[in-house]
Design a protein around this motif. Sequence first.
Motif, PDB file in Angstrom:
ATOM      1  N   ASP A 191      -9.210  -2.288  -7.392  1.00 30.08           N
ATOM      2  CA  ASP A 191      -7.757  -2.365  -7.223  1.00 30.08           C
ATOM      3  C   ASP A 191      -7.101  -2.510  -8.597  1.00 30.08           C
ATOM      4  OD1 ASP A 191      -5.164  -2.659  -6.393  1.00 30.08           O
ATOM      5  OD2 ASP A 191      -5.418  -4.707  -5.642  1.00 30.08           O
ATOM      6  N   GLY A 224       1.689   0.306  -4.482  1.00 34.61           N
ATOM      7  CA  GLY A 224       0.496  -0.010  -5.259  1.00 34.61           C
ATOM      8  C   GLY A 224      -0.095   1.225  -5.900  1.00 34.61           C
ATOM      9  N   GLN A 225      -0.141   2.334  -5.119  1.00 36.96           N
ATOM     10  CA  GLN A 225      -0.639   3.583  -5.688  1.00 36.96           C
ATOM     11  C   GLN A 225       0.284   4.078  -6.787  1.00 36.96           C
ATOM     12  OE1 GLN A 225      -0.350   7.113  -3.170  1.00 36.96           O
ATOM     13  NE2 GLN A 225       1.212   6.144  -1.894  1.00 36.96           N
ATOM     14  N   TRP A 285     -12.133   3.180  -9.988  1.00 37.34           N
ATOM     15  CA  TRP A 285     -11.125   3.623  -9.012  1.00 37.34           C
ATOM     16  C   TRP A 285     -11.053   5.151  -8.950  1.00 37.34           C
ATOM     17  CZ3 TRP A 285      -6.582   6.424  -8.927  1.00 37.34           C
ATOM     18  CH2 TRP A 285      -5.763   6.251  -7.816  1.00 37.34           C
ATOM     19  N   GLU A 299     -11.926   3.656   1.833  1.00 36.58           N
ATOM     20  CA  GLU A 299     -11.891   2.307   1.287  1.00 36.58           C
ATOM     21  C   GLU A 299     -12.374   2.327  -0.156  1.00 36.58           C
ATOM     22  OE1 GLU A 299     -13.208  -1.096   3.586  1.00 36.58           O
ATOM     23  OE2 GLU A 299     -13.432   0.193   5.335  1.00 36.58           O
ATOM     24  N   LYS A 300     -11.611   1.627  -1.017  1.00 32.56           N
ATOM     25  CA  LYS A 300     -11.977   1.561  -2.424  1.00 32.56           C
ATOM     26  C   LYS A 300     -12.437   0.148  -2.767  1.00 32.56           C
ATOM     27  CE  LYS A 300      -8.706   5.147  -3.905  1.00 32.56           C
ATOM     28  NZ  LYS A 300      -9.685   6.105  -4.399  1.00 32.56           N
ATOM     29  N   THR A 301     -13.346   0.052  -3.699  1.00 34.34           N
ATOM     30  CA  THR A 301     -13.836  -1.255  -4.128  1.00 34.34           C
ATOM     31  C   THR A 301     -13.023  -1.803  -5.291  1.00 34.34           C
ATOM     32  OG1 THR A 301     -15.420  -0.231  -5.653  1.00 34.34           O
ATOM     33  CG2 THR A 301     -16.176  -0.657  -3.405  1.00 34.34           C
ATOM     34  N   VAL A 357      -0.575   2.526 -10.169  1.00 32.99           N
ATOM     35  CA  VAL A 357      -1.717   3.209 -10.787  1.00 32.99           C
ATOM     36  C   VAL A 357      -1.290   4.569 -11.336  1.00 32.99           C
ATOM     37  CG1 VAL A 357      -4.041   4.117 -10.402  1.00 32.99           C
ATOM     38  CG2 VAL A 357      -3.334   2.005  -9.274  1.00 32.99           C
ATOM     39  N   ALA A 360      -4.151  -1.771  -9.578  1.00 30.68           N
ATOM     40  CA  ALA A 360      -2.750  -2.205  -9.555  1.00 30.68           C
ATOM     41  C   ALA A 360      -2.641  -3.705  -9.758  1.00 30.68           C
ATOM     42  CB  ALA A 360      -2.091  -1.789  -8.239  1.00 30.68           C
ATOM     43  N   ALA A 361      -3.535  -4.464  -9.142  1.00 34.79           N
ATOM     44  CA  ALA A 361      -3.489  -5.919  -9.273  1.00 34.79           C
ATOM     45  C   ALA A 361      -3.781  -6.354 -10.710  1.00 34.79           C
ATOM     46  CB  ALA A 361      -4.492  -6.563  -8.314  1.00 34.79           C
ATOM     47  N   THR A 388       0.844  -1.199   0.000  1.00 33.12           N
ATOM     48  CA  THR A 388       0.000   0.000   0.000  1.00 33.12           C
ATOM     49  C   THR A 388       0.873   1.241   0.000  1.00 33.12           C
ATOM     50  OG1 THR A 388      -1.692  -1.202   1.216  1.00 33.12           O
ATOM     51  CG2 THR A 388      -1.842   1.198   1.212  1.00 33.12           C
TER      52      THR A 388
END
Length: 349
Positions: A246, A205-206, A234, A242-244, A209, A248-249, A148
């Motif tokens: 992701d 991770g950010q 995103w 909290e985000k639903t 993105v 980055a994955a 993160t």
Amino acid sequence: MSQLLAGDIGGTKTILRLVEADADHAETARNSLFEKRYSSHEFPDLVPMVKAFLEEAQAETGKTVQPEKACFGIAGPVVNNTSKVTNIGWTLESDRLSEQLSIPLVSLINDFEAIGYGILALDDSDLHTLQAGKREKNAPIAVIGAGTGLGQGYLIHNGKEYQVYGSEGGHVDFAARTELEFQLSHYLLEKLNIERISAERVVSGQGIVAIYQFLRDRNFAPEAPDIAQLMNVWESEIGRNEKTADPAALISQAALEKRDRLSQKTMAMFVEAYGTEAGNLALKLLPYGGLYIAGGIAAKILPLMEEGSFLRAFALKGRMRSLMERVPVQIVLNPQVGLIGAALRASRL
């Protein structure tokens, strides 16, 4: 044998482990009697969660459960054995936890400090070697981990054992090397309206993105429809705790599968920036005891870390290249390294 309680506390989930230990040895940190994962948001505080855990542990093991020592690794700063877990509104103090849980010794440490302790209890199956180097006994050890955020720490031997130290090294200035990286830095300065770019803004991770957005907005290559859809979700959630989504994955997976040029270039820039920052840390510490790459990303993109650009960027330090090539570099594969470290720290209280 004494009982130890170890915890890995995050804003979303908390993992608790009961450990049986007979001495201050690294292997005892892995002797789990009982372990359970909880949703942090389901409890108003850590105390009721631990009490529920201890009751379940006693019922499951059939043993009397009363830990003598406890250590909790927390995703956030710890000052004077006090920490505020902002995402869930918990305020934790070791003295209060000790009193309310009837555990004589309780320690709170940063989650990356817990990872540092965990390094000491890993075996060969928990690690993947990128560079063998020339390991030196009792030499400094460096730990870096992109997830993160970007965690950094180090271990120094005091003549008897390694002492673990955290740092805020992930917040140093991002060091652009190439024309494209300079463009990325300017892009982020303007987009975020900030005065400086930290390494964590790129190596995390950010950061994945952010690099993707930069390349997309520069029309490097067309977007894949599935990634574009997730990016839209995103970006619509910016500002929420909290985000639903992701992205980055999905971006890293698309790069691993070599099915999306934009994602592949994103991850190539990410891996090089990661290698550069790992090299910066190694240059300052000369960790001939090893540099360990932890965090939630490296083990998931292992083929990309192995392709060579990470180590090339790591060693690209001019006249210091020969020193960099001596540093053993390994990726931590065990996702529970922080929990293992919390148990080891508890054994030393």
